[in-house]
Motif scaffolding. Structure first.
Motif, PDB file in Angstrom:
ATOM      1  N   LEU A  98       0.828  -1.208   0.000  1.00  0.00           N
ATOM      2  CA  LEU A  98       0.000   0.000   0.000  1.00  0.00           C
ATOM      3  C   LEU A  98       0.859   1.254   0.000  1.00  0.00           C
ATOM      4  N   LEU A  99       1.908   1.275   0.816  1.00  0.00           N
ATOM      5  CA  LEU A  99       2.767   2.455   0.900  1.00  0.00           C
ATOM      6  C   LEU A  99       3.551   2.688  -0.384  1.00  0.00           C
ATOM      7  N   SER A 100       3.969   1.611  -1.026  1.00  0.00           N
ATOM      8  CA  SER A 100       4.797   1.740  -2.223  1.00  0.00           C
ATOM      9  C   SER A 100       3.989   2.084  -3.475  1.00  0.00           C
ATOM     10  N   GLY A 101       2.683   1.941  -3.400  1.00  0.00           N
ATOM     11  CA  GLY A 101       1.847   2.213  -4.565  1.00  0.00           C
ATOM     12  C   GLY A 101       1.657   1.025  -5.469  1.00  0.00           C
ATOM     13  N   THR A 102       2.154  -0.128  -5.042  1.00  0.00           N
ATOM     14  CA  THR A 102       2.029  -1.334  -5.864  1.00  0.00           C
ATOM     15  C   THR A 102       0.559  -1.676  -6.127  1.00  0.00           C
ATOM     16  N   THR A 103      -0.263  -1.447  -5.155  1.00  0.00           N
ATOM     17  CA  THR A 103      -1.688  -1.804  -5.275  1.00  0.00           C
ATOM     18  C   THR A 103      -2.511  -0.777  -6.044  1.00  0.00           C
ATOM     19  N   ARG A 104      -1.906   0.374  -6.353  1.00  0.00           N
ATOM     20  CA  ARG A 104      -2.641   1.489  -6.983  1.00  0.00           C
ATOM     21  C   ARG A 104      -3.886   1.847  -6.151  1.00  0.00           C
ATOM     22  N   ALA A 105      -3.726   1.856  -4.836  1.00  0.00           N
ATOM     23  CA  ALA A 105      -4.853   2.057  -3.930  1.00  0.00           C
ATOM     24  C   ALA A 105      -5.524   3.414  -4.144  1.00  0.00           C
ATOM     25  N   ALA A 153      -5.612 -13.911   0.733  1.00  0.00           N
ATOM     26  CA  ALA A 153      -5.820 -13.023   1.877  1.00  0.00           C
ATOM     27  C   ALA A 153      -5.186 -11.661   1.639  1.00  0.00           C
ATOM     28  N   GLY A 154      -3.974 -11.659   1.091  1.00  0.00           N
ATOM     29  CA  GLY A 154      -3.307 -10.390   0.820  1.00  0.00           C
ATOM     30  C   GLY A 154      -4.064  -9.558  -0.199  1.00  0.00           C
ATOM     31  N   ALA A 155      -4.542 -10.197  -1.273  1.00  0.00           N
ATOM     32  CA  ALA A 155      -5.295  -9.474  -2.304  1.00  0.00           C
ATOM     33  C   ALA A 155      -6.568  -8.869  -1.729  1.00  0.00           C
ATOM     34  N   VAL A 156      -7.271  -9.625  -0.891  1.00  0.00           N
ATOM     35  CA  VAL A 156      -8.514  -9.139  -0.308  1.00  0.00           C
ATOM     36  C   VAL A 156      -8.243  -7.984   0.661  1.00  0.00           C
ATOM     37  N   LEU A 157      -7.184  -8.117   1.487  1.00  0.00           N
ATOM     38  CA  LEU A 157      -6.869  -7.052   2.448  1.00  0.00           C
ATOM     39  C   LEU A 157      -6.460  -5.763   1.738  1.00  0.00           C
ATOM     40  N   GLU A 158      -5.662  -5.890   0.697  1.00  0.00           N
ATOM     41  CA  GLU A 158      -5.242  -4.702  -0.051  1.00  0.00           C
ATOM     42  C   GLU A 158      -6.440  -4.039  -0.741  1.00  0.00           C
TER      43      GLU A 158
END
Length: 355
Positions: free
Chosen positions: A14-21, A281-286
């Motif tokens: 999330l912090l790195s922007g990998t998820t494009r949150a 789990a990681g995909a859902v949490l992100e």
């Protein structure tokens, strides 16, 4: 990968922007919020039309039968489901006010139930009621005493009666409240929502023993806005009624796309030994992180849209339309889970070539 390591990985993504949150959170808020706001404004517009219909007296049905309306029976209709209020009135000559010596005002006897039908303000047990226009002409308000040709009279109440197409007789008239016992000329009933049996129900106000051939007429107090306003039917047929499923579909697509764009990264994680469960789990949490942020923005927009210009309880509209963003949030999580479950380690090189 244990729970602590999983949360740490999610946080770093999330912090790195990998998820494009930020991108997907704003997209969620824009699309889902727009759908919810559009439907909320459609609901507010229905409330406004309903309020206009009621304020114009269009919901009031009038039964006329000279000297043969039972006052007690008419007032009692206000206790019937679907009837908000009811009252009877009868012509009773004229009254000459000292402040208006050249314009005698028609006088009407009315039952106590007419106070609710007309929305009389500051009513009291003794005195007369006049319209706000008459009160302004007299420069008097509730509780004040005015001189008439029959002596001083107390203004016990004032009611709004605009010139908007309704029966104009009470616009400049004096209403004298009296006990409901006795006979009157008309019975007024505020019926919401309008029903096919409203006029038939009003006939119960006709005095028992009235002559069979007696002339009985019924109609609307104000017909200018149409014969009826069926709020339930209008709500069910509103153009934006599909906002909820559309929001859920939008959430599903956004959740799926947000994970699908990272299939190379996820396949690589599987290749180095990350378990399928940890990956899901990681995909859902992100996805939950940006979904909750977008949901908060969408709900804030919805609350504002439901409050602006709403004559009814705005939280009713909020409760109706909050289901769309909530469904979209759940759908986004489902979409992310589906996309993550479709990632295959054996497709790693294909994902690499297709990036």
């Amino acid at each position: 990968m244990n729970g602590r390591e999983l949360l740490g990985e999610v946080w770093r993504n999330l912090l790195s922007g990998t998820t494009r949150a930020a991108l997907f959170g704003l997209a969620f808020a824009a699309v889902v919020g727009a759908l919810a706001v559009a439907d909320a404004r459609a609901v507010v517009a229905l409330h406004q039309r309903a309020a206009e219909f009621v304020a114009a007296g269009a919901s009031v049905r009038v039964l006329s039968v000279a000297a043969n309306v039972d006052g007690n029976a008419c007032d009692a209709l206000g206790d019937v489901p679907g009837v908000v209020s009811s009252g009877a009135l009868a012509e009773d000559g004229t009254l000459l006010l000292a402040a208006m010596p050249d314009n005698p005002l028609p006088t009407y006897r009315v039952t106590p139930g007419m106070a609710a039908v007309l929305g009389v303000r500051a009513e009291s047990a003794s005195g007369v009621w006049v319209s706000s226009r008459t009160a302004e002409t007299l420069r008097a308000g509730p509780g004040q005493v005015v001189d008439t040709d029959t002596g001083p009279v107390t203004l016990a109440g004032v009611f709004d009666y605009p010139d908007d197409g309704r029966d104009s007789r009470l616009g400049y008239a004096v209403l004298v409240p009296e006990p409901a016992a006795g006979t009157f000329d008309q019975c007024w009933a505020d019926v919401r929502p309008p029903t096919d049996g409203a006029d038939e129900m009003l006939r119960w106000a006709v005095r028992p023993g009235a002559a069979q051939g007696l002339s009985v007429t019924q109609g609307q107090l104000n017909p200018t806005l149409g014969a009826e306003f069926d709020g339930a039917a209008e709500f069910a047929g509103r153009p934006t009624r599909f906002a909820l499923p559309a929001a859920a579909l939008a959430g599903l697509v956004l959740g799926f796309v947000s994970v699908r764009l990272r299939r190379l990264e996820l396949a690589g994680a599987l290749h180095v030994g990350v378990s399928r469960g940890a990956l899901l789990a990681g995909a859902v949490l992100e996805t939950a992180a940006w979904t909750l942020a977008g949901l908060a923005l969408a709900l804030c927009s919805l609350v504002v849209a439901a409050h602006v210009g709403n004559p009814a309880d705005p939280w009713d509209a909020v409760l109706v339309d909050a289901r769309g963003p909530a469904a979209a949030a759940l759908a986004a999580l489902a979409g992310a889970a589906v996309a993550a479950s479709l990632v295959r380690e054996r497709h790693l090189f294909r994902y690499f070539k297709d990036r």
